[in-house]
Design a protein around this motif. Structure first.
Motif, PDB file in Angstrom:
ATOM      1  N   ASN A 135       5.466  -9.111  -5.373  1.00 30.99           N
ATOM      2  CA  ASN A 135       5.261  -8.959  -3.933  1.00 30.99           C
ATOM      3  C   ASN A 135       3.870  -8.456  -3.544  1.00 30.99           C
ATOM      4  O   ASN A 135       3.590  -8.272  -2.361  1.00 30.99           O
ATOM      5  CB  ASN A 135       6.340  -8.053  -3.327  1.00 30.99           C
ATOM      6  CG  ASN A 135       6.306  -6.648  -3.883  1.00 30.99           C
ATOM      7  OD1 ASN A 135       5.320  -6.188  -4.438  1.00 30.99           O
ATOM      8  ND2 ASN A 135       7.421  -5.937  -3.742  1.00 30.99           N
ATOM      9  N   ALA A 136       3.001  -8.238  -4.504  1.00 31.00           N
ATOM     10  CA  ALA A 136       1.658  -7.718  -4.206  1.00 31.00           C
ATOM     11  C   ALA A 136       0.918  -8.614  -3.219  1.00 31.00           C
ATOM     12  O   ALA A 136       0.229  -8.128  -2.314  1.00 31.00           O
ATOM     13  CB  ALA A 136       0.855  -7.545  -5.488  1.00 31.00           C
ATOM     14  N   GLY A 137       1.059  -9.915  -3.361  1.00 24.02           N
ATOM     15  CA  GLY A 137       0.413 -10.844  -2.437  1.00 24.02           C
ATOM     16  C   GLY A 137       0.891 -10.659  -1.007  1.00 24.02           C
ATOM     17  O   GLY A 137       0.095 -10.763  -0.058  1.00 24.02           O
ATOM     18  N   ASP A 138       2.166 -10.373  -0.835  1.00 19.62           N
ATOM     19  CA  ASP A 138       2.714 -10.143   0.508  1.00 19.62           C
ATOM     20  C   ASP A 138       2.089  -8.901   1.146  1.00 19.62           C
ATOM     21  O   ASP A 138       1.780  -8.894   2.341  1.00 19.62           O
ATOM     22  CB  ASP A 138       4.232  -9.981   0.454  1.00 19.62           C
ATOM     23  CG  ASP A 138       4.934 -11.245  -0.021  1.00 19.62           C
ATOM     24  OD1 ASP A 138       4.395 -12.356   0.203  1.00 19.62           O
ATOM     25  OD2 ASP A 138       6.024 -11.120  -0.619  1.00 19.62           O
ATOM     26  N   TYR A 139       1.900  -7.853   0.344  1.00 17.24           N
ATOM     27  CA  TYR A 139       1.279  -6.632   0.869  1.00 17.24           C
ATOM     28  C   TYR A 139      -0.195  -6.857   1.185  1.00 17.24           C
ATOM     29  O   TYR A 139      -0.708  -6.358   2.188  1.00 17.24           O
ATOM     30  CB  TYR A 139       1.458  -5.469  -0.114  1.00 17.24           C
ATOM     31  CG  TYR A 139       2.852  -4.897  -0.082  1.00 17.24           C
ATOM     32  CD1 TYR A 139       3.237  -4.006   0.916  1.00 17.24           C
ATOM     33  CD2 TYR A 139       3.805  -5.265  -1.024  1.00 17.24           C
ATOM     34  CE1 TYR A 139       4.528  -3.489   0.968  1.00 17.24           C
ATOM     35  CE2 TYR A 139       5.093  -4.762  -0.985  1.00 17.24           C
ATOM     36  CZ  TYR A 139       5.444  -3.871   0.020  1.00 17.24           C
ATOM     37  OH  TYR A 139       6.724  -3.369   0.068  1.00 17.24           O
ATOM     38  N   ALA A 140      -0.867  -7.637   0.354  1.00 17.08           N
ATOM     39  CA  ALA A 140      -2.273  -7.949   0.614  1.00 17.08           C
ATOM     40  C   ALA A 140      -2.400  -8.774   1.898  1.00 17.08           C
ATOM     41  O   ALA A 140      -3.264  -8.501   2.742  1.00 17.08           O
ATOM     42  CB  ALA A 140      -2.874  -8.694  -0.573  1.00 17.08           C
ATOM     43  N   LYS A 141      -1.533  -9.767   2.072  1.00 14.84           N
ATOM     44  CA  LYS A 141      -1.543 -10.588   3.285  1.00 14.84           C
ATOM     45  C   LYS A 141      -1.219  -9.755   4.522  1.00 14.84           C
ATOM     46  O   LYS A 141      -1.673 -10.071   5.619  1.00 14.84           O
ATOM     47  CB  LYS A 141      -0.551 -11.738   3.161  1.00 14.84           C
ATOM     48  CG  LYS A 141      -1.004 -12.829   2.222  1.00 14.84           C
ATOM     49  CD  LYS A 141       0.062 -13.902   2.085  1.00 14.84           C
ATOM     50  CE  LYS A 141      -0.296 -14.866   0.968  1.00 14.84           C
ATOM     51  NZ  LYS A 141       0.824 -15.749   0.622  1.00 14.84           N
ATOM     52  N   ALA A 142      -0.433  -8.705   4.350  1.00 12.56           N
ATOM     53  CA  ALA A 142      -0.086  -7.826   5.474  1.00 12.56           C
ATOM     54  C   ALA A 142      -1.275  -6.996   5.928  1.00 12.56           C
ATOM     55  O   ALA A 142      -1.239  -6.395   6.992  1.00 12.56           O
ATOM     56  CB  ALA A 142       1.075  -6.914   5.091  1.00 12.56           C
ATOM     57  N   GLY A 143      -2.331  -6.952   5.101  1.00 13.06           N
ATOM     58  CA  GLY A 143      -3.547  -6.261   5.504  1.00 13.06           C
ATOM     59  C   GLY A 143      -3.802  -4.923   4.846  1.00 13.06           C
ATOM     60  O   GLY A 143      -4.742  -4.224   5.218  1.00 13.06           O
ATOM     61  N   ALA A 144      -2.980  -4.542   3.868  1.00  8.95           N
ATOM     62  CA  ALA A 144      -3.222  -3.271   3.176  1.00  8.95           C
ATOM     63  C   ALA A 144      -4.597  -3.314   2.513  1.00  8.95           C
ATOM     64  O   ALA A 144      -4.986  -4.327   1.937  1.00  8.95           O
ATOM     65  CB  ALA A 144      -2.146  -3.022   2.132  1.00  8.95           C
ATOM     66  N   ASP A 145      -5.327  -2.222   2.619  1.00  8.62           N
ATOM     67  CA  ASP A 145      -6.649  -2.139   1.995  1.00  8.62           C
ATOM     68  C   ASP A 145      -6.549  -1.957   0.486  1.00  8.62           C
ATOM     69  O   ASP A 145      -7.433  -2.369  -0.251  1.00  8.62           O
ATOM     70  CB  ASP A 145      -7.451  -0.970   2.596  1.00  8.62           C
ATOM     71  CG  ASP A 145      -7.739  -1.182   4.058  1.00  8.62           C
ATOM     72  OD1 ASP A 145      -8.347  -2.222   4.403  1.00  8.62           O
ATOM     73  OD2 ASP A 145      -7.349  -0.319   4.870  1.00  8.62           O
ATOM     74  N   VAL A 163       3.952  -2.812   7.118  1.00  7.57           N
ATOM     75  CA  VAL A 163       2.534  -2.599   6.790  1.00  7.57           C
ATOM     76  C   VAL A 163       1.671  -3.362   7.794  1.00  7.57           C
ATOM     77  O   VAL A 163       0.699  -2.832   8.328  1.00  7.57           O
ATOM     78  CB  VAL A 163       2.215  -3.040   5.344  1.00  7.57           C
ATOM     79  CG1 VAL A 163       0.713  -3.014   5.086  1.00  7.57           C
ATOM     80  CG2 VAL A 163       2.945  -2.151   4.342  1.00  7.57           C
ATOM     81  N   ALA A 164       2.024  -4.601   8.077  1.00  5.54           N
ATOM     82  CA  ALA A 164       1.267  -5.420   9.024  1.00  5.54           C
ATOM     83  C   ALA A 164       1.251  -4.780  10.415  1.00  5.54           C
ATOM     84  O   ALA A 164       0.211  -4.772  11.086  1.00  5.54           O
ATOM     85  CB  ALA A 164       1.841  -6.827   9.088  1.00  5.54           C
ATOM     86  N   ARG A 165       2.378  -4.236  10.850  1.00  6.72           N
ATOM     87  CA  ARG A 165       2.423  -3.578  12.166  1.00  6.72           C
ATOM     88  C   ARG A 165       1.504  -2.369  12.211  1.00  6.72           C
ATOM     89  O   ARG A 165       0.794  -2.147  13.198  1.00  6.72           O
ATOM     90  CB  ARG A 165       3.850  -3.168  12.520  1.00  6.72           C
ATOM     91  CG  ARG A 165       4.750  -4.328  12.895  1.00  6.72           C
ATOM     92  CD  ARG A 165       6.061  -3.866  13.496  1.00  6.72           C
ATOM     93  NE  ARG A 165       6.889  -3.103  12.568  1.00  6.72           N
ATOM     94  CZ  ARG A 165       7.763  -3.632  11.726  1.00  6.72           C
ATOM     95  NH1 ARG A 165       7.915  -4.954  11.669  1.00  6.72           N
ATOM     96  NH2 ARG A 165       8.492  -2.864  10.935  1.00  6.72           N
ATOM     97  N   VAL A 166       1.488  -1.587  11.137  1.00  3.83           N
ATOM     98  CA  VAL A 166       0.608  -0.415  11.089  1.00  3.83           C
ATOM     99  C   VAL A 166      -0.858  -0.864  11.066  1.00  3.83           C
ATOM    100  O   VAL A 166      -1.691  -0.341  11.805  1.00  3.83           O
ATOM    101  CB  VAL A 166       0.927   0.473   9.864  1.00  3.83           C
ATOM    102  CG1 VAL A 166      -0.134   1.539   9.662  1.00  3.83           C
ATOM    103  CG2 VAL A 166       2.304   1.117  10.033  1.00  3.83           C
ATOM    104  N   VAL A 167      -1.162  -1.844  10.239  1.00  4.21           N
ATOM    105  CA  VAL A 167      -2.549  -2.328  10.130  1.00  4.21           C
ATOM    106  C   VAL A 167      -3.052  -2.823  11.483  1.00  4.21           C
ATOM    107  O   VAL A 167      -4.179  -2.502  11.876  1.00  4.21           O
ATOM    108  CB  VAL A 167      -2.651  -3.433   9.052  1.00  4.21           C
ATOM    109  CG1 VAL A 167      -3.980  -4.162   9.132  1.00  4.21           C
ATOM    110  CG2 VAL A 167      -2.464  -2.824   7.661  1.00  4.21           C
ATOM    111  N   THR A 168      -2.241  -3.582  12.195  1.00  6.31           N
ATOM    112  CA  THR A 168      -2.692  -4.109  13.483  1.00  6.31           C
ATOM    113  C   THR A 168      -2.673  -3.046  14.578  1.00  6.31           C
ATOM    114  O   THR A 168      -3.404  -3.159  15.557  1.00  6.31           O
ATOM    115  CB  THR A 168      -1.853  -5.323  13.929  1.00  6.31           C
ATOM    116  OG1 THR A 168      -0.480  -4.948  14.005  1.00  6.31           O
ATOM    117  CG2 THR A 168      -2.015  -6.481  12.975  1.00  6.31           C
TER     118      THR A 168
END
Length: 122
Positions: A90-100, A63-68
């Motif tokens: 794991n929701a916090g991990d996805y939020a930190k990865a930058g998912a909207d 997710v982070a790679r796609v967001v960036t």
């Protein structure tokens, strides 16, 4: 919403961009949401001007790679939605990865919680 499973009905199932462009041309007032299962398809959906890209079963690092890797347009689109396997742990991990936004059915399977409401005079 164009799900990955819908692509078998397309003239060229491997061509993700064409159906997005076609829908955008025919109904420019409508938001186009696309579910993808690979990073490559996420970037193709962004190039085709999808409004929401739902990343299905991506790990937070992906997710982070796609967001960036995707540049947002002036209207803030595409929105990146993380889906599939998102839960309270794991929701916090996805939020930190930058998912909207996070898409999850976890609340439907959670234990009920006792909620109490109290009223107090002002």
């Amino acid at each position: 919403m164009l799900f990955d499973e819908h692509r078998i009905f397309l003239e060229k199932p491997a061509d993700l961009k064409a159906p997005i462009v076609k829908v955008k041309e025919r109904s420019p007032e409508r938001a186009v949401m696309v579910e993808v299962t690979s990073e490559a398809d996420a970037f193709l959906a962004a190039e085709a001007m999808a409004d929401v890209i739902q990343l299905e079963k991506f790990v937070p690092a992906a997710v982070a790679r796609v967001v960036t890797g995707i540049r947002k347009r002036s209207d803030g689109r595409p929105a990146i939605a993380a889906a599939g396997g998102v839960n309270a742990q794991n929701a916090g991990d996805y939020a930190k990865a930058g998912a909207d936004t996070l898409v999850t059915s976890a609340p439907f399977y959670a234990k009920p919680t006792d909620i109490q409401v109290c009223f107090f005079p002002l």
